[in-house]
Design an enzyme around this catalytic site. Structure first.
Site, PDB file in Angstrom:
ATOM      1  N   LYS A  35       0.995  18.520  31.568  1.00 39.77           N
ATOM      2  CA  LYS A  35      -0.393  18.967  31.546  1.00 39.77           C
ATOM      3  C   LYS A  35      -1.160  18.364  32.714  1.00 39.77           C
ATOM      4  O   LYS A  35      -1.923  19.049  33.402  1.00 39.77           O
ATOM      5  CB  LYS A  35      -1.061  18.559  30.242  1.00 39.77           C
ATOM      6  CG  LYS A  35      -2.543  18.935  30.177  1.00 39.77           C
ATOM      7  CD  LYS A  35      -3.330  18.071  29.234  1.00 39.77           C
ATOM      8  CE  LYS A  35      -3.593  16.691  29.806  1.00 39.77           C
ATOM      9  NZ  LYS A  35      -4.511  15.880  28.978  1.00 39.77           N
ATOM     10  N   SER A  36      -0.979  17.077  32.948  1.00 39.98           N
ATOM     11  CA  SER A  36      -1.733  16.394  34.001  1.00 39.98           C
ATOM     12  C   SER A  36      -1.435  16.989  35.370  1.00 39.98           C
ATOM     13  O   SER A  36      -2.347  17.219  36.177  1.00 39.98           O
ATOM     14  CB  SER A  36      -1.411  14.897  33.994  1.00 39.98           C
ATOM     15  OG  SER A  36      -1.792  14.310  32.769  1.00 39.98           O
ATOM     16  N   ARG A 137     -17.293  13.106  24.335  1.00 40.30           N
ATOM     17  CA  ARG A 137     -16.456  12.455  25.345  1.00 40.30           C
ATOM     18  C   ARG A 137     -17.309  12.024  26.540  1.00 40.30           C
ATOM     19  O   ARG A 137     -18.213  12.749  26.988  1.00 40.30           O
ATOM     20  CB  ARG A 137     -15.313  13.371  25.785  1.00 40.30           C
ATOM     21  CG  ARG A 137     -14.413  13.740  24.626  1.00 40.30           C
ATOM     22  CD  ARG A 137     -13.126  14.360  25.075  1.00 40.30           C
ATOM     23  NE  ARG A 137     -12.260  13.375  25.730  1.00 40.30           N
ATOM     24  CZ  ARG A 137     -11.003  13.619  26.078  1.00 40.30           C
ATOM     25  NH1 ARG A 137     -10.463  14.802  25.823  1.00 40.30           N
ATOM     26  NH2 ARG A 137     -10.273  12.697  26.667  1.00 40.30           N
ATOM     27  N   SER A 183     -12.740   6.161  31.853  1.00 43.03           N
ATOM     28  CA  SER A 183     -11.691   7.153  32.086  1.00 43.03           C
ATOM     29  C   SER A 183     -11.364   7.254  33.567  1.00 43.03           C
ATOM     30  O   SER A 183     -12.268   7.419  34.398  1.00 43.03           O
ATOM     31  CB  SER A 183     -12.124   8.529  31.571  1.00 43.03           C
ATOM     32  OG  SER A 183     -11.161   9.515  31.904  1.00 43.03           O
ATOM     33  N   GLU A 327      -2.204   6.766  26.825  1.00 41.11           N
ATOM     34  CA  GLU A 327      -1.875   7.963  26.055  1.00 41.11           C
ATOM     35  C   GLU A 327      -0.605   7.781  25.231  1.00 41.11           C
ATOM     36  O   GLU A 327      -0.349   8.552  24.303  1.00 41.11           O
ATOM     37  CB  GLU A 327      -1.738   9.166  26.977  1.00 41.11           C
ATOM     38  CG  GLU A 327      -0.609   9.064  27.990  1.00 41.11           C
ATOM     39  CD  GLU A 327      -0.748  10.103  29.091  1.00 41.11           C
ATOM     40  OE1 GLU A 327       0.248  10.789  29.360  1.00 41.11           O
ATOM     41  OE2 GLU A 327      -1.835  10.225  29.676  1.00 41.11           O
ATOM     42  N   HIS A 354     -11.182   9.201  23.685  1.00 43.43           N
ATOM     43  CA  HIS A 354     -10.328  10.370  23.906  1.00 43.43           C
ATOM     44  C   HIS A 354     -10.727  11.494  22.954  1.00 43.43           C
ATOM     45  O   HIS A 354     -11.887  11.603  22.566  1.00 43.43           O
ATOM     46  CB  HIS A 354      -8.857   9.980  23.755  1.00 43.43           C
ATOM     47  CG  HIS A 354      -8.300   9.298  24.970  1.00 43.43           C
ATOM     48  ND1 HIS A 354      -7.095   9.630  25.544  1.00 43.43           N
ATOM     49  CD2 HIS A 354      -8.798   8.303  25.747  1.00 43.43           C
ATOM     50  CE1 HIS A 354      -6.866   8.872  26.603  1.00 43.43           C
ATOM     51  NE2 HIS A 354      -7.887   8.061  26.739  1.00 43.43           N
ATOM     52  N   ARG A 358      -9.234   7.025  19.092  1.00 45.13           N
ATOM     53  CA  ARG A 358      -7.833   6.915  18.680  1.00 45.13           C
ATOM     54  C   ARG A 358      -7.529   5.607  17.962  1.00 45.13           C
ATOM     55  O   ARG A 358      -6.660   5.565  17.088  1.00 45.13           O
ATOM     56  CB  ARG A 358      -6.906   7.094  19.891  1.00 45.13           C
ATOM     57  CG  ARG A 358      -6.779   8.553  20.316  1.00 45.13           C
ATOM     58  CD  ARG A 358      -5.839   8.750  21.480  1.00 45.13           C
ATOM     59  NE  ARG A 358      -5.618  10.180  21.705  1.00 45.13           N
ATOM     60  CZ  ARG A 358      -5.044  10.685  22.784  1.00 45.13           C
ATOM     61  NH1 ARG A 358      -4.612   9.883  23.747  1.00 45.13           N
ATOM     62  NH2 ARG A 358      -4.877  11.995  22.894  1.00 45.13           N
ATOM     63  N   LYS A 424      -2.534  21.700  21.939  1.00 42.80           N
ATOM     64  CA  LYS A 424      -3.354  21.246  23.058  1.00 42.80           C
ATOM     65  C   LYS A 424      -2.506  21.004  24.296  1.00 42.80           C
ATOM     66  O   LYS A 424      -2.902  21.350  25.414  1.00 42.80           O
ATOM     67  CB  LYS A 424      -4.103  19.980  22.668  1.00 42.80           C
ATOM     68  CG  LYS A 424      -5.112  19.479  23.702  1.00 42.80           C
ATOM     69  CD  LYS A 424      -5.875  18.294  23.154  1.00 42.80           C
ATOM     70  CE  LYS A 424      -7.061  17.965  24.051  1.00 42.80           C
ATOM     71  NZ  LYS A 424      -6.681  17.529  25.389  1.00 42.80           N
TER      72      LYS A 424
END
Length: 450
Positions: A35-36, A137, A183, A327, A354, A358, A424
């Site tokens: 994804k990144s 966020r 972040s 993550e 996040h 979390r 996701k």
């Protein structure tokens, strides 16, 4: 962007009874694209000097949000048949960014942080919003940086989504300071857009810490790959030259972080799991998995482009610094629940911001199953104890759901409230997970079958 066979529409949703493993698991699998990397390359392709192609990209909720965001701004993105197992390639055709549009970021942090600077290059208003579960966020650091760069941002004093960027068709660039302690995506978002600033960008991070440095390294490498020079005159400082990134045809690596629960299954069950396509070198935080799993007692080996993880008979407790790979924290909390001694995981305070908090979610879920877990200022401490079945809340967070499935391998009766959240970043999760459990011997898991 058209739906394909691995879209969220095909992924299961709702309550999911996590299957338990009666025997050590042995399986071989392939993981879809990162994804990144997919989202970074989509952004760079949208500001490149011509059409380009992403080979074997990820097709998930987050990548779909990025595609739709860039299409809303005027970028042409088309699906074309490729050789990837998990969906088509993408051809990206840059075009001047247009205004008068609304971008829905869904739950994707990369979309809200990467698209915001691009919106400043449009000639007019672009509104950014998100799913209600993601409006919390952090965005204040990005809003502040954009204003320092001369971009008008109307957030009605909230310092959060939704807000409107009133673009002037250009951003001058130059020096800007930012506190990206919450972040690393703030840094990456600005670096990715910087080549299209008039004079490039001199970005200086002013905070005490910078989480997930591998993600910033990934961004810098992506820029270099497209011919954009990035210098690092000091720690937490970047100089990006102005210029058009080169159009390219680029393959996307498998998502190594999405491999984490599968590889961790080898430790929980005392089995052996192999992931094909593991790159010899990677800037993905998941690239740290072999080293981290070894610390917990796994045996790891690489051969012919594959990583194999074998459970060592027990899971070691101890102390883990996951500041470079926050993550992965949910997976390692799941492993620590079965360790032979208490485990402290630190360097993960930023994961409170996040998809959900979390740390709070992991504490609530593990305690609901009888686990002992304590919150620390920058992490958690897990004391292994006997667990029992029960409900496991996803909190709209894909990594919460996969951690529930991991714990369910060794604890009967774990019920995840919505397995659909895994779409996701990995719509195929439930299918791959169940095929992993069904494998009686090393056989391919995944592939082209529907």
């Amino acid at each position: 962007m058209s739906d394909h066979r691995y879209s969220r529409h095909d992924a299961p949703t709702g309550r999911y009874v996590a299957p338990s493993a009666d025997n050590p698991l042995t399986a071989t699998l392939t993981i879809p694209g990162s994804k990144s990397l997919t989202n970074r390359e989509l952004v760079l392709a949208s500001i490149a000097d011509g059409p380009g192609r992403l080979v074997a990209p990820l097709h998930s909720d987050d990548s779909r949000r990025m595609v739709e965001a860039l299409q809303a701004l005027g970028t042409g993105i088309a699906e074309v048949e490729g050789e990837g197992e998990f969906g088509p390639d993408l051809v990206v055709t840059p075009a001047p960014f247009r205004a008068g549009v609304t971008v829905d970021c869904g739950q994707a942090g990369t979309v809200m942080r990467f698209v915001a600077p691009l919106a400043g290059l449009a000639e007019g208003d672009v509104m950014l919003t998100a799913h209600e579960s993601a409006l919390h966020r952090p965005m204040g650091a990005m809003i502040h940086a954009l204003r320092d760069l001369g971009v008008d941002v109307d957030d009605e004093g909230s310092w959060s989504l939704p807000f409107t960027i009133r673009g002037h068709g250009r951003i001058r660039g130059g020096r800007v300071e930012i506190d990206a302690s919450e972040s690393s995506q703030f840094v990456s978002g600005l670096l990715l857009a910087a080549p299209r600033f008039d004079v490039g960008l001199h970005l200086v991070h002013t905070g005490d810490r910078l989480p997930s440095m591998p993600h910033i390294d990934m961004t810098v490498e992506a820029l270099h790959r497209r011919g954009i020079r990035v210098e690092r005159p000091a720690t937490g400082e970047w100089l990006v030259e102005a210029g058009a990134p080169r159009a390219k045809e680029l393959p996307i690596e498998p998502d190594l972080s999405n491999a984490a629960p599968f590889l961790a299954a080898a430790l929980v069950t005392g089995g052996e799991i192999t992931v094909h396509g593991w790159p010899p070198h990677s800037t993905q935080p998941g690239g740290l998995l072999p080293e981290l799993l070894t610390l917990l007692g796994a045996h790891t080996s690489r051969q012919a482009g594959a990583l194999t993880v074998r459970g060592g008979g027990r899971i070691r407790g101890g102390s883990l610094d996951l500041s470079a790979a926050g993550e992965l924290a949910p997976t390692f909390v799941g492993l620590a629940a079965f360790a032979d001694e208490p485990t402290t995981i630190h360097g993960i305070g930023h994961i409170r911001g996040h998809e959900t908090d979390r740390i709070a979610a992991l504490i609530a879920n593990l305690r609901a199953l009888g686990g002992e877990i304590e919150e620390l200022p920058d992490g958690v401490r897990i004391t292994p104890t006997a667990l029992h079945g029960g409900d496991w809340a996803s909190f709209h967070d894909h990594r919460m759901a996969t951690t529930g499935a991991l714990i369910g391998l060794a604890v009967e009766g774990v019920v995840i409230d919505d397995i659909g959240t895994t779409a996701k970043t990995l719509p195929e999760f439930a299918r791959l997970w169940e095929q992993m459990l069904a494998a009686d011997e090393p056989v391919p898991v995944g592939g082209a079958s529907a």
